[in-house]
Design an enzyme around this catalytic site. Structure first.
Site, PDB file in Angstrom:
ATOM      1  N   ASP A  67       0.714  -1.113  -0.035  1.00  0.00           N
ATOM      2  CA  ASP A  67       0.014   0.126   0.028  1.00  0.00           C
ATOM      3  C   ASP A  67       0.807   1.445   0.150  1.00  0.00           C
ATOM      4  O   ASP A  67       1.965   1.228   0.073  1.00  0.00           O
ATOM      5  CB  ASP A  67      -0.898  -0.022   1.250  1.00  0.00           C
ATOM      6  N   ASP A 136      -7.510  -2.943  14.192  1.00  0.00           N
ATOM      7  CA  ASP A 136      -8.899  -3.056  14.081  1.00  0.00           C
ATOM      8  C   ASP A 136      -8.887  -4.113  13.160  1.00  0.00           C
ATOM      9  O   ASP A 136      -9.783  -4.510  12.407  1.00  0.00           O
ATOM     10  CB  ASP A 136      -9.472  -1.907  13.370  1.00  0.00           C
ATOM     11  N   HIS A 138      -7.301  -4.764  10.640  1.00  0.00           N
ATOM     12  CA  HIS A 138      -6.948  -4.785   8.914  1.00  0.00           C
ATOM     13  C   HIS A 138      -5.624  -5.262   8.626  1.00  0.00           C
ATOM     14  O   HIS A 138      -4.675  -5.371   9.246  1.00  0.00           O
ATOM     15  CB  HIS A 138      -7.121  -3.335   8.685  1.00  0.00           C
ATOM     16  N   GLU A 143      -9.538  -2.015   5.694  1.00  0.00           N
ATOM     17  CA  GLU A 143     -10.239  -1.478   6.813  1.00  0.00           C
ATOM     18  C   GLU A 143     -11.520  -2.431   7.082  1.00  0.00           C
ATOM     19  O   GLU A 143     -12.206  -2.812   6.191  1.00  0.00           O
ATOM     20  CB  GLU A 143     -10.505  -0.016   6.872  1.00  0.00           C
TER      21      GLU A 143
HETATM   22  C1  F6R Z   1       1.590  -1.572   6.221  1.00  0.00           C
HETATM   23  C2  F6R Z   1       0.357  -2.089   6.310  1.00  0.00           C
HETATM   24  C3  F6R Z   1      -0.613  -2.232   7.578  1.00  0.00           C
HETATM   25  C4  F6R Z   1       0.185  -2.224   8.697  1.00  0.00           C
HETATM   26  C5  F6R Z   1      -0.547  -2.169  10.098  1.00  0.00           C
HETATM   27  C6  F6R Z   1       0.029  -2.345  11.171  1.00  0.00           C
HETATM   28  O1  F6R Z   1       2.010  -1.610   4.696  1.00  0.00           O
HETATM   29  O2  F6R Z   1      -0.056  -2.748   5.176  1.00  0.00           O
HETATM   30  O3  F6R Z   1      -1.628  -3.041   7.392  1.00  0.00           O
HETATM   31  O4  F6R Z   1       0.748  -3.930   8.680  1.00  0.00           O
HETATM   32  O5  F6R Z   1      -1.270  -0.869  10.014  1.00  0.00           O
HETATM   33  O6  F6R Z   1       0.852  -1.279  11.191  1.00  0.00           O
HETATM   34  P1  F6R Z   1       2.260  -1.453  12.638  1.00  0.00           P
HETATM   35  O7  F6R Z   1       3.142  -2.435  12.125  1.00  0.00           O
HETATM   36  O8  F6R Z   1       2.867  -0.156  12.496  1.00  0.00           O
HETATM   37  O9  F6R Z   1       1.531  -1.540  13.929  1.00  0.00           O
END
Ligand code: F6R
Length: 263
Positions: A67, A136, A138, A143
């Site tokens: 992403d 959450d 995701h 989301e």
């Molecule tokens: C990042 C991504 C997100 C993160 C998630 C956790 O490329 O796709 O899904 O893996 O938001 O983020 P952290 O690792 O910062 O807790």
């Protein structure tokens, strides 16, 4: 799902790095799916160490990131392209032309999403997808409420994700509201997934993902449909799992099989 619980994030990240390294050694032209955020940092540090001290060769590897924030140029310090350059790409011998991060400045996101999907397909599909998880539930920026069949497209970040990611931007106002992200359907097509989660903040999302019902309200739970997922946790992120002792038994059985104790 294979659930591996290590005593710490360091050991969990080393475990994940050894799976990545095994693939890259076996298949030098491996297609890696990569994630950003705090979770994979130690994994990338270990891969850099393996490159520098064990000669792990990334020269023919191709990568696709999950992403990117909409509106951020690749040079922006919080863009995911910049994150990947700083935390992995510039420290290993990957050919930068073979690295792909969605373009946060694409003008026509619908067409761009299809093009990104086509690039993955032309490359032969993702061999190994690294994933983190949001509080959450995701995966990528899918989301709660995202279609479990979704493909690369624009998504609006949920309020909790904006709050969580404000730590990288300084204030909530500075966090972009939109991202371009691989879909759940895109992720499910990768040949293997490693889902990493460390720390107590992830315990609830992990319990819902691994042991809860499959639901679009927790997009990580769609991984239950995937035939080859390794979930690597530390003690804290594993703390709400009900079937903890079973996962430990499975790992012990794996260890005995590998050591030849069981034929
Ligand atoms: C990042 C991504 C997100 C993160 C998630 C956790 O490329 O796709 O899904 O893996 O938001 O983020 P952290 O690792 O910062 O807790």
């Amino acid at each position: 799902m294979r659930v591996i619980i290590e005593p710490s994030a360091e050991l969990g990240s080393q475990r994940a790095a050894s799976i990545v390294a095994q693939l890259v050694r076996k298949k030098p032209r491996a297609i890696l799916g990569l994630a950003t955020g705090g979770t994979p940092l130690k994994l990338y540090q270990e891969l850099i160490r393996m490159h520098q001290s064990e000669g792990l060769d990334f020269s023919r590897v191709t990568s696709f990131n999950l992403d990117e924030y909409v509106g951020l140029p690749p040079t922006h310090p919080q863009s995911y392209r910049h994150f990947m350059t700083e935390n992995l790409f510039r420290h290993v011998n990957i050919d930068i032309r073979n690295t792909h991060v969605p373009d946060g400045r694409a003008l026509d996101y619908e067409t761009y999403g299809s093009q990104y999907e086509a690039m993955i397909e032309e490359a032969g599909g993702i061999d190994l997808q690294i994933l983190g998880i949001g509080r959450d539930g995701h995966i990528a920026f899918n989301e709660p409420g995202s279609s479990l069949g979704s493909r690369t497209r624009l998504k609006t970040l949920a309020p909790e994700t904006i709050r969580d990611n404000a730590r990288f931007f300084g204030t909530e106002e500075d966090v972009p509201r939109l991202a371009i992200t691989m879909g759940v359907g895109t992720i499910l097509e990768s040949k293997k997934c490693i889902l990493l989660a460390f720390g107590k903040d992830k315990a609830e999302a992990i319990a819902a993902t691994v042991e809860g019902p499959v639901t679009a309200q927790v997009t990580g739970s769609a991984l239950q449909f995937h035939r080859d997922v390794v979930v690597i946790l530390d003690e804290e992120s594993a703390s709400q799992l009900q079937r903890r002792s079973y996962y430990d038994e499975v790992e012990e059985a794996h260890r005995r099989l590998q050591s030849g104790e069981v034929k």
